[in-house]
Scaffold this motif. Structure first.
Motif, PDB file in Angstrom:
ATOM      1  N   THR A 297      64.833 -29.335  72.758  1.00 35.28           N
ATOM      2  CA  THR A 297      65.911 -29.639  71.815  1.00 35.28           C
ATOM      3  C   THR A 297      66.333 -31.105  71.864  1.00 35.28           C
ATOM      4  OG1 THR A 297      67.560 -28.920  73.430  1.00 35.28           O
ATOM      5  CG2 THR A 297      66.793 -27.277  71.833  1.00 35.28           C
TER       6      THR A 297
ATOM      7  N   GLU B 206      61.271 -24.282  73.383  1.00 29.40           N
ATOM      8  CA  GLU B 206      61.345 -25.453  72.508  1.00 29.40           C
ATOM      9  C   GLU B 206      62.134 -26.546  73.204  1.00 29.40           C
ATOM     10  OE1 GLU B 206      63.204 -24.090  68.908  1.00 29.40           O
ATOM     11  OE2 GLU B 206      61.438 -22.918  68.314  1.00 29.40           O
TER      12      GLU B 206
ATOM     13  N   THR C  49      69.118 -21.848  78.137  1.00 28.46           N
ATOM     14  CA  THR C  49      68.805 -23.273  78.023  1.00 28.46           C
ATOM     15  C   THR C  49      68.699 -23.876  79.420  1.00 28.46           C
ATOM     16  OG1 THR C  49      71.140 -23.915  77.866  1.00 28.46           O
ATOM     17  CG2 THR C  49      69.971 -23.519  75.788  1.00 28.46           C
TER      18      THR C  49
END
Length: 172
Positions: free
Chosen positions: A104, A102, A74
């Protein structure tokens, strides 16, 4: 006659439900740029999930968990204006020069955002393809000002175009 009105109400209800389902559709965008440099050189600039310094809108990239180029990592991107964009790496292949991620959590007017950054080389030139699927931030109809389809498309297109233009500039 009451059967006729019942049928009309049922039809109207079905159309209303169908229209509601179509309101919150996925938006798909794709931008490309051709760079006069081999893919290996371009991948050196763009291929690390831990470094988005090639994009002029990004002031800082910070890995917050995992290893930079491993699925599940992340990162938090900090924009030049101080906004934060949290992302997770969902696919990474340095051989095919493809990265998927993606968002988040974000200051951007989008949700359910997934993107792919892919490089293709031919004749010593590299085509960079940046594509994304997402929905506008506000699912209501109409979306709130600044969180509707137009705002979502404009924000992502602006990010893609400025990033790809700068990547071309720093890679050639």
């Amino acid at each position: 006659m009451s059967k006729f009105f019942t049928a009309m109400l049922v039809s109207l209800f079905a159309l209303t439900n169908q229209a509601s389902a179509a309101i919150d559709e996925t938006i798909r965008l794709k931008e490309t740029v051709e760079i006069n440099a081999p893919a290996d050189k371009v991948w050196e600039k763009v291929g690390s999930f831990a470094d988005m310094s090639w994009h002029p809108a990004i002031a800082k990239t910070e890995i917050t968990s995992g290893k930079a180029d491993e699925v599940g990592a992340t990162r938090v991107l900090t924009t030049q204006e101080g906004g934060k964009i949290n992302e997770v790496l969902t696919s990474y292949d340095s051989v095919s020069k493809t990265m998927k991620y993606e968002i988040t959590e974000s200051v951007l007017p989008v949700r359910e955002y997934g993107a792919t950054l892919k490089l293709k080389e031919a004749d010593g030139k590299t085509t960079v393809i940046w594509s994304a699927n997402f929905k506008r931030k506000d699912p209501a109809n109409p979306g709130a000002a600044g969180q509707d389809d137009a705002a979502a498309k404009a924000a992502i297109l602006g990010i893609f175009k400025s990033g790809l233009e700068n990547l071309k500039k720093v890679s050639e």
